[in-house]
Write a protein that holds these residues in place. Sequence first.
Motif, PDB file in Angstrom:
ATOM      1  N   THR A 192      13.462 -25.675  17.550  1.00  0.00           N
ATOM      2  CA  THR A 192      12.466 -25.729  18.620  1.00  0.00           C
ATOM      3  C   THR A 192      13.117 -25.851  20.013  1.00  0.00           C
ATOM      4  N   HIS A 193      14.420 -26.136  20.049  1.00  0.00           N
ATOM      5  CA  HIS A 193      15.089 -26.398  21.334  1.00  0.00           C
ATOM      6  C   HIS A 193      15.138 -25.159  22.232  1.00  0.00           C
ATOM      7  N   TRP A 194      15.433 -23.988  21.630  1.00  0.00           N
ATOM      8  CA  TRP A 194      15.666 -22.791  22.446  1.00  0.00           C
ATOM      9  C   TRP A 194      15.010 -21.587  21.769  1.00  0.00           C
ATOM     10  N   PRO A 195      13.667 -21.638  21.642  1.00  0.00           N
ATOM     11  CA  PRO A 195      12.991 -20.580  20.870  1.00  0.00           C
ATOM     12  C   PRO A 195      13.026 -19.220  21.558  1.00  0.00           C
ATOM     13  N   GLU A 247      22.959 -26.963  25.100  1.00  0.00           N
ATOM     14  CA  GLU A 247      22.174 -28.073  25.661  1.00  0.00           C
ATOM     15  C   GLU A 247      21.493 -27.674  26.960  1.00  0.00           C
ATOM     16  N   GLN A 248      22.233 -26.910  27.794  1.00  0.00           N
ATOM     17  CA  GLN A 248      21.700 -26.489  29.105  1.00  0.00           C
ATOM     18  C   GLN A 248      20.858 -25.217  29.017  1.00  0.00           C
ATOM     19  N   LYS A 249      20.759 -24.617  27.842  1.00  0.00           N
ATOM     20  CA  LYS A 249      20.091 -23.309  27.630  1.00  0.00           C
ATOM     21  C   LYS A 249      20.649 -22.274  28.605  1.00  0.00           C
ATOM     22  N   ASP A 250      21.967 -22.269  28.712  1.00  0.00           N
ATOM     23  CA  ASP A 250      22.659 -21.340  29.616  1.00  0.00           C
ATOM     24  C   ASP A 250      23.055 -20.110  28.794  1.00  0.00           C
ATOM     25  N   PHE A 251      22.181 -19.078  28.793  1.00  0.00           N
ATOM     26  CA  PHE A 251      22.416 -17.940  27.901  1.00  0.00           C
ATOM     27  C   PHE A 251      23.692 -17.183  28.246  1.00  0.00           C
TER      28      PHE A 251
END
Length: 353
Positions: A192-195, A247-251
């Motif tokens: 669920t963190h980075w859907p 963690e930072q959702k830095d794609f």
Amino acid sequence: MSKTITCSAPVNIAVIKYWGKRDEELILPTNSSLSCTLSQDQLQTRTSVSFSPTYTKDRLWLNGKEEDVSKSARLRNCLSETRRLRSEYEASLEKKGNSSVAKLSQYFVHAASINNFPTAAGLASSASGYACFVFALCKLYELPISVSDMSRIARTGSGSACRSLFGGFVAWEMGQLKDGSDSQAVQIAPETHWPEIEAIILVVSDAKKATSSTSGMQTTVQTSELLQHRISEVVPRRMKEIIHAIEQKDFKAFAEITMKDSNQFHAVCLDTYPPICYLNDVSKKVIELLTAYNSGPDGIKAAYTFDAGPNAVIYAPKANIKELIQFISFYFPSPRSNPTAYFPDPLKIFQGE
Ligand code: PMV
């Protein structure tokens, strides 16, 4: 008394690759690794396990064909460890005064496992397969153990299987101990963190790979000088960097590390003597196309990664998936799709127009 349990488990695809064992028997890796567990509606294994007093030996069918359990140390590892834990559990219940404990550990087990995708073709079938087998056995034996404990047992079937016990982003910590008791999977972030991130799988070939991961890793550990640099310097740094990116959702950071790590894993394979080449010309074309796709003004929009086979897994944000599929099917029109349906100008895609 008999009982049957059916479970399913998903595949996981590493973004920091595991390649090399420091202990062949316990399956202890030379480096930590990190993967994404795919959703079960993509690639999955389904396994049923049962015991019955009428069974005369342990038996297992993989995709409908019987395997010789006695010849597979890995299957035996998983069976004997879960059975040992069951028998320990039975003894502890009896000690507590429970006189009607079912002696399940004395029965033989039958198992049937089916993959909904090509087996042993570099699509992590052993990961979902052993994760599913071990999870199903633990449920069959009603073992009161944690998922991390299960991951340690699955590891002794196939290393990467330990990561398929968890969803989301999962690290396999290599551990330091000789007995492997600290070499297990740990969830870094749940699904669920980075859907927003999705995976596309390009099946370049569904043929069984020529060099198994087991023998490939052995030769790499014995002969590759590049591997030493990778395990001592590169992977420890990349593990920290990619966990931070997740963690930072830095794609962009996530994707760059993913592609570099896939490249280095295949470079290590080529540095092995005799060399191992898992990528074929189509795989190389996919790398070339994605590199071009990522060279537009928006920068990195998708990441490729290849396991021990020619098939590509592409991670990309949901927003880019439609464009990516159109782009890929332009260059690799599938006989099943209508190639005339959409003809984008690839240059426009490169330039982000
Ligand atoms: O677990 P094995 O023996 O199937 O090895 C898997 C190795 C790679 O898929 C290439 C990398 C990984 O970390 O999954």
